[in-house]
Design an enzyme around this catalytic site. Structure first.
Site, PDB file in Angstrom:
ATOM      1  N   GLN A   1      67.671  -8.624 -32.580  1.00 35.00           N
ATOM      2  CA  GLN A   1      67.470 -10.077 -32.497  1.00 35.00           C
ATOM      3  C   GLN A   1      68.541 -10.711 -31.618  1.00 35.00           C
ATOM      4  OE1 GLN A   1      67.356 -12.205 -36.252  1.00 35.00           O
ATOM      5  NE2 GLN A   1      66.688 -14.108 -35.270  1.00 35.00           N
TER       6      GLN A   1
ATOM      7  N   ASN B   1      62.171  -9.203 -35.227  1.00 34.12           N
ATOM      8  CA  ASN B   1      63.479  -8.556 -35.288  1.00 34.12           C
ATOM      9  C   ASN B   1      64.418  -9.399 -36.149  1.00 34.12           C
ATOM     10  OD1 ASN B   1      62.683  -6.523 -33.441  1.00 34.12           O
ATOM     11  ND2 ASN B   1      63.076  -7.910 -31.722  1.00 34.12           N
TER      12      ASN B   1
ATOM     13  N   HIS C   1      61.059 -15.748 -34.893  1.00 32.56           N
ATOM     14  CA  HIS C   1      59.917 -15.707 -33.986  1.00 32.56           C
ATOM     15  C   HIS C   1      59.218 -14.379 -34.142  1.00 32.56           C
ATOM     16  CE1 HIS C   1      63.579 -14.314 -31.970  1.00 32.56           C
ATOM     17  NE2 HIS C   1      62.810 -13.451 -31.321  1.00 32.56           N
ATOM     18  N   LEU C   2      57.915 -14.434 -33.968  1.00 30.31           N
ATOM     19  CA  LEU C   2      57.097 -13.231 -34.028  1.00 30.31           C
ATOM     20  C   LEU C   2      56.693 -12.847 -32.615  1.00 30.31           C
ATOM     21  CD1 LEU C   2      55.652 -11.354 -36.132  1.00 30.31           C
ATOM     22  CD2 LEU C   2      53.624 -12.779 -35.746  1.00 30.31           C
ATOM     23  N   HIS C   3      56.993 -11.603 -32.240  1.00 25.77           N
ATOM     24  CA  HIS C   3      56.552 -11.086 -30.943  1.00 25.77           C
ATOM     25  C   HIS C   3      55.107 -10.604 -31.064  1.00 25.77           C
ATOM     26  CE1 HIS C   3      60.626 -10.456 -28.976  1.00 25.77           C
ATOM     27  NE2 HIS C   3      61.000 -10.548 -30.246  1.00 25.77           N
TER      28      HIS C   3
END
Ligand code: 5GP
Ligand code: ZN
Length: 114
Positions: free
Chosen positions: A94, A87, A100-102
């Site tokens: 966000q 996001n 960061h990667l979900h």
């Protein structure tokens, strides 16, 4: 970044359930999971949003994808499927300003996302 939540998790000042660690990033479970597996892959380098990434960050960003795929495979979701999401800023949702990667897996997901 002293006031960054994810920098504090990386430094071990705030506990998290770690699922992955390598030379570039830490992977840990999301505190408010949106799927049976919901992990976050966070680079050691503090970059606030995807907008702030530079060409030097390309390898790191690709690395997050490979780390997420590795954990998805290890947890048995490679064939059933999983989703990776990053996001960027307010309208995308966000809330923590350290990229960061979900990784989400373990339930059917709809498209388009909400
Ligand atoms: P974003 O909304 O910025 O894309 O994602 C931030 C994520 O961080 C959210 O899914 C939220 O649940 C998660 N999160 C917020 N605070 C904490 C925390 O203290 N520990 C962990 N493990 N996850 C957190
Ligand atoms: Zn940070």
């Amino acid at each position: 970044m002293p006031d960054c939540l994810f920098c504090k998790i990386i430094e071990g000042k705030i506990p998290a359930t770690v699922v992955h660690k390598d030379e570039h990033c830490l992977g840990f479970l999301d505190i408010n999971p949106q799927a049976p597996l919901h992990a976050l892959f966070v680079p050691f380098k503090h970059v606030a949003t995807l907008n702030d990434a530079t060409v030097e960050d390309r390898e790191m960003l690709g690395h997050l994808m490979f780390a997420a795929a590795k954990v998805a495979r290890e947890k048995g979701f490679a064939d059933t499927g999983y989703r990776t999401v990053m996001n960027c800023n307010r309208e995308a949702g966000q809330t923590v300003f350290h990229v960061h990667l979900h990784l989400l897996a373990g339930r059917p997901m709809s498209w388009p996302p909400g």
